[in-house]
Motif scaffolding. Structure first.
Motif, PDB file in Angstrom:
ATOM      1  N   ILE A   1       6.980  14.790  -5.564  1.00 12.71           N
ATOM      2  CA  ILE A   1       7.938  13.772  -6.001  1.00 12.71           C
ATOM      3  C   ILE A   1       8.784  13.306  -4.825  1.00 12.71           C
ATOM      4  O   ILE A   1       9.025  12.106  -4.645  1.00 12.71           O
ATOM      5  N   GLY A   2       9.229  14.261  -4.005  1.00 14.11           N
ATOM      6  CA  GLY A   2      10.025  13.895  -2.844  1.00 14.11           C
ATOM      7  C   GLY A   2       9.245  13.037  -1.867  1.00 14.11           C
ATOM      8  O   GLY A   2       9.765  12.042  -1.346  1.00 14.11           O
ATOM      9  N   LEU A   3       7.991  13.409  -1.616  1.00  9.34           N
ATOM     10  CA  LEU A   3       7.143  12.627  -0.728  1.00  9.34           C
ATOM     11  C   LEU A   3       6.994  11.198  -1.241  1.00  9.34           C
ATOM     12  O   LEU A   3       7.137  10.227  -0.485  1.00  9.34           O
ATOM     13  N   GLY A   4       6.712  11.076  -2.532  1.00  6.85           N
ATOM     14  CA  GLY A   4       6.506   9.750  -3.112  1.00  6.85           C
ATOM     15  C   GLY A   4       7.777   8.941  -3.240  1.00  6.85           C
ATOM     16  O   GLY A   4       7.818   7.761  -2.887  1.00  6.85           O
ATOM     17  N   TYR A   5       8.842   9.568  -3.705  1.00  3.19           N
ATOM     18  CA  TYR A   5      10.062   8.801  -3.969  1.00  3.19           C
ATOM     19  C   TYR A   5      10.764   8.397  -2.672  1.00  3.19           C
ATOM     20  O   TYR A   5      11.345   7.322  -2.583  1.00  3.19           O
ATOM     21  N   GLY A   6      10.703   9.256  -1.653  1.00  3.41           N
ATOM     22  CA  GLY A   6      11.279   8.883  -0.371  1.00  3.41           C
ATOM     23  C   GLY A   6      10.599   7.654   0.203  1.00  3.41           C
ATOM     24  O   GLY A   6      11.249   6.716   0.676  1.00  3.41           O
ATOM     25  N   CYS A   7       9.271   7.662   0.166  1.00  2.00           N
ATOM     26  CA  CYS A   7       8.513   6.503   0.632  1.00  2.00           C
ATOM     27  C   CYS A   7       8.822   5.273  -0.216  1.00  2.00           C
ATOM     28  O   CYS A   7       9.038   4.179   0.310  1.00  2.00           O
ATOM     29  N   PHE A   8       8.839   5.456  -1.526  1.00  2.00           N
ATOM     30  CA  PHE A   8       9.086   4.333  -2.419  1.00  2.00           C
ATOM     31  C   PHE A   8      10.455   3.710  -2.175  1.00  2.00           C
ATOM     32  O   PHE A   8      10.596   2.484  -2.082  1.00  2.00           O
ATOM     33  N   MET A   9      11.481   4.539  -2.059  1.00  2.00           N
ATOM     34  CA  MET A   9      12.836   4.021  -1.907  1.00  2.00           C
ATOM     35  C   MET A   9      12.989   3.187  -0.639  1.00  2.00           C
ATOM     36  O   MET A   9      13.627   2.128  -0.652  1.00  2.00           O
TER      37      MET A   9
ATOM     38  N   GLY B   1       3.709   1.287 -12.621  1.00  3.54           N
ATOM     39  CA  GLY B   1       4.482   0.690 -11.541  1.00  3.54           C
ATOM     40  C   GLY B   1       3.615   0.367 -10.335  1.00  3.54           C
ATOM     41  O   GLY B   1       3.801  -0.667  -9.677  1.00  3.54           O
ATOM     42  N   ALA B   2       2.650   1.244 -10.028  1.00  4.71           N
ATOM     43  CA  ALA B   2       1.737   0.992  -8.916  1.00  4.71           C
ATOM     44  C   ALA B   2       0.878  -0.238  -9.180  1.00  4.71           C
ATOM     45  O   ALA B   2       0.646  -1.062  -8.280  1.00  4.71           O
TER      46      ALA B   2
ATOM     47  N   VAL C   1       0.828  -1.203   0.000  1.00  7.17           N
ATOM     48  CA  VAL C   1       0.000   0.000   0.000  1.00  7.17           C
ATOM     49  C   VAL C   1       0.865   1.257   0.000  1.00  7.17           C
ATOM     50  O   VAL C   1       0.516   2.272  -0.624  1.00  7.17           O
ATOM     51  N   PHE C   2       2.018   1.192   0.663  1.00 10.78           N
ATOM     52  CA  PHE C   2       2.930   2.335   0.674  1.00 10.78           C
ATOM     53  C   PHE C   2       3.531   2.571  -0.714  1.00 10.78           C
ATOM     54  O   PHE C   2       3.695   3.716  -1.147  1.00 10.78           O
ATOM     55  N   VAL C   3       3.889   1.479  -1.397  1.00 14.28           N
ATOM     56  CA  VAL C   3       4.471   1.605  -2.735  1.00 14.28           C
ATOM     57  C   VAL C   3       3.449   2.179  -3.709  1.00 14.28           C
ATOM     58  O   VAL C   3       3.766   3.038  -4.547  1.00 14.28           O
ATOM     59  N   VAL C   4       2.204   1.725  -3.610  1.00 15.13           N
ATOM     60  CA  VAL C   4       1.139   2.245  -4.487  1.00 15.13           C
ATOM     61  C   VAL C   4       0.930   3.739  -4.240  1.00 15.13           C
ATOM     62  O   VAL C   4       0.848   4.541  -5.185  1.00 15.13           O
ATOM     63  N   ALA C   5       0.839   4.137  -2.973  1.00 15.90           N
ATOM     64  CA  ALA C   5       0.637   5.552  -2.650  1.00 15.90           C
ATOM     65  C   ALA C   5       1.823   6.397  -3.102  1.00 15.90           C
ATOM     66  O   ALA C   5       1.645   7.520  -3.609  1.00 15.90           O
ATOM     67  N   ALA C   6       3.028   5.880  -2.941  1.00 17.03           N
ATOM     68  CA  ALA C   6       4.225   6.609  -3.365  1.00 17.03           C
ATOM     69  C   ALA C   6       4.236   6.816  -4.875  1.00 17.03           C
ATOM     70  O   ALA C   6       4.582   7.898  -5.370  1.00 17.03           O
ATOM     71  N   SER C   7       3.841   5.792  -5.609  1.00  9.44           N
ATOM     72  CA  SER C   7       3.792   5.897  -7.076  1.00  9.44           C
ATOM     73  C   SER C   7       2.741   6.905  -7.515  1.00  9.44           C
ATOM     74  O   SER C   7       2.954   7.694  -8.446  1.00  9.44           O
ATOM     75  N   ALA C   8       1.603   6.898  -6.830  1.00  5.90           N
ATOM     76  CA  ALA C   8       0.529   7.843  -7.165  1.00  5.90           C
ATOM     77  C   ALA C   8       0.972   9.283  -6.923  1.00  5.90           C
ATOM     78  O   ALA C   8       0.637  10.190  -7.702  1.00  5.90           O
ATOM     79  N   SER C   9       1.727   9.524  -5.855  1.00  8.04           N
ATOM     80  CA  SER C   9       2.217  10.873  -5.566  1.00  8.04           C
ATOM     81  C   SER C   9       3.132  11.374  -6.674  1.00  8.04           C
ATOM     82  O   SER C   9       3.044  12.538  -7.092  1.00  8.04           O
ATOM     83  N   GLN C  10       3.985  10.495  -7.178  1.00  6.60           N
ATOM     84  CA  GLN C  10       4.889  10.892  -8.253  1.00  6.60           C
ATOM     85  C   GLN C  10       4.132  11.118  -9.562  1.00  6.60           C
ATOM     86  O   GLN C  10       4.467  12.025 -10.336  1.00  6.60           O
TER      87      GLN C  10
END
Length: 418
Positions: A336-344, A407-408, A304-313
């Motif tokens: 982008i920072g919010l999403g990519y930080g979570c994604f990474m 990706g999401a 769920v975190f990866v999906v949300a991070a992808s949506a933010s980007q």
């Protein structure tokens, strides 16, 4: 150093790593990202543009893309090869530590030589050498997560890969701006900082795995091991596909940012504004990677975190495509920072939980790391072509959003991890 291996399966880490370990890990990655991303964002494009002095800026972007793409091809080979060799390494210095040291030295040497180049071929060769060192170092450092970090701590620890990435970019760009146009001095400074910041991690213990029976690594065995069947290991395949798509979308949004400011918006202060936009990006990457990585550990969920991070980007890219302006650039940088930080942070933890073979974490994570390195390498060239074919940056950002959404979708197909 690398001729011996073990047939025994390594047991997952079950002891929580200390604050000292996490701090040294984060500092090492800070040096790595400063040395890799600061040149990629500012120094290398400026060096190529000054060398070519083209009549049209797209020619400079294409040349930059070719150089970065060649380095990306090197990473396809070096990442899994280093992982496989470090899996088999048995030395009094440990399993990963010799490769971390060797990678740092090769990386630093490539940067120093790069600063001396005045021709495009020399620039390309030296950047490839630097990226080879980066891949050796990165593959071994990443593998220490599976070696030493328990599953319940991996989201938090992985956040200390992405947080230093954001901080490293801004510190590196600030340093280069402070040094001005001194290419030689800029590359030398980054090389020295790389070595200095990696050394503390080399001083920590590097425990060897269980078992000591030699397992030879032949070319045939290596090539055979590089194929991980999507049918037999679907979670690994879906995770890797998701990582390719999200990183490609992110790279489209960030790798040509300097050109977007300079030529897309006609920004006369593009270098300064690049630094300011990067500051905003950094704040959100650091916060989301640490806080959301830890939250993912606590509730035991990754997808769920990866999906949300992808949506933010994806949202950030859409905003730039529809309303291209400097103020929107700051808003998009935050998203982008919010999403990519979570994604990474969370995706790295997810990746360690879908590895097919506990005895080959280094090799398997090396393959997984290709999904991050190659999109970053090829994005400038593909992005330049998209800008040229689609008549501007709007099309580029629409493609970026589409990649993030795809990706999401891909990560929702992972079944073995919640």
């Amino acid at each position: 150093m690398s001729g011996l291996g073990t047939a025994a399966v390594d047991h997952p880490a079950d002891r929580r790593v200390t604050g000292r370990w996490v701090a040294a890990f984060a500092v090492a990655w800070l040096g790595v990202w400063m040395a890799q991303l600061a040149p990629l964002q500012l120094l290398l494009p400026a060096q190529i543009d000054a060398t070519l002095a083209p009549e049209h800026w797209v020619d400079s972007v294409v040349a930059f893309g070719v150089v970065a793409g060649a380095a990306g091809l090197c990473s396809i080979v070096v990442y899994p090869l280093t992982g496989a060799l470090s899996d088999r390494t048995r030395s009094r210095f440990g399993r990963r530590r010799p490769w971390i040291a060797a990678g740092a030295l090769v990386f630093a040497l490539g940067l120093v030589l790069l600063g001396l180049q005045t021709g495009i071929v020399g620039i390309g060769v030296c950047w490839c050498l630097a990226i080879i060192g980066f891949c050796i170092l990165g593959a071994a450092l990443t593998a220490t997560i599976s070696d030493q970090v328990p599953v319940g701590q991996r989201g938090f620890v992985s956040g200390w890969i992405s947080a230093p990435q954001a901080v490293g970019v801004i510190l590196g760009i600030a340093l280069l701006l402070l040094l001005g146009t001194q290419m030689v001095v800029g590359y030398l400074a980054l090389a020295v900082l790389l070595i200095v910041l990696v050394v503390p991690f080399l001083r920590l213990p590097d425990p060897l795995p269980m078992g000591d029976r030699p397992v030879p690594l032949t070319v045939h065995a290596l090539l055979e091991s590089l194929w991980i069947s999507p049918r037999r290991h679907p979670d690994f395949a879906w995770t890797m596909l998701s990582r390719v798509l999200v990183n490609l979308g992110n790279a489209f949004s960030t790798s040509l940012l300097f050109y977007f400011l300079l030529f897309g918006l006609g920004d006369a202060d593009a270098e300064t504004d690049l630094l300011l936009v990067t500051v905003v990006y950094t704040v959100f990457v650091v916060g989301s990677s640490i806080l959301l990585g830890r939250l993912s550990d606590r509730i035991g969920r990754r997808r769920v975190f990866v999906v949300a991070a992808s949506a933010s980007q994806a949202l950030a890219a859409l905003l730039l495509a529809i309303w291209p302006s400097l103020p929107m650039g700051f808003v998009s940088a935050a998203l982008i920072g919010l999403g990519y930080g979570c994604f990474m942070s969370v995706d790295q933890a997810l990746a360690t939980q879908v590895l097919p073979d506990p005895a080959s974490h280094g090799k398997d994570l090396g393959i997984m790391n290709i999904a991050q390195a190659v999109p970053q390498a090829v994005a400038p060239l593909i992005g330049a072509c998209l800008v040229a074919w689609l008549g501007g940056f709007a099309g580029l950002y629409l493609v970026s959003a589409a990649c993030a959404v795809a990706g999401a979708v891909a990560v929702t197909r992972v079944r073995g991890v919640r």
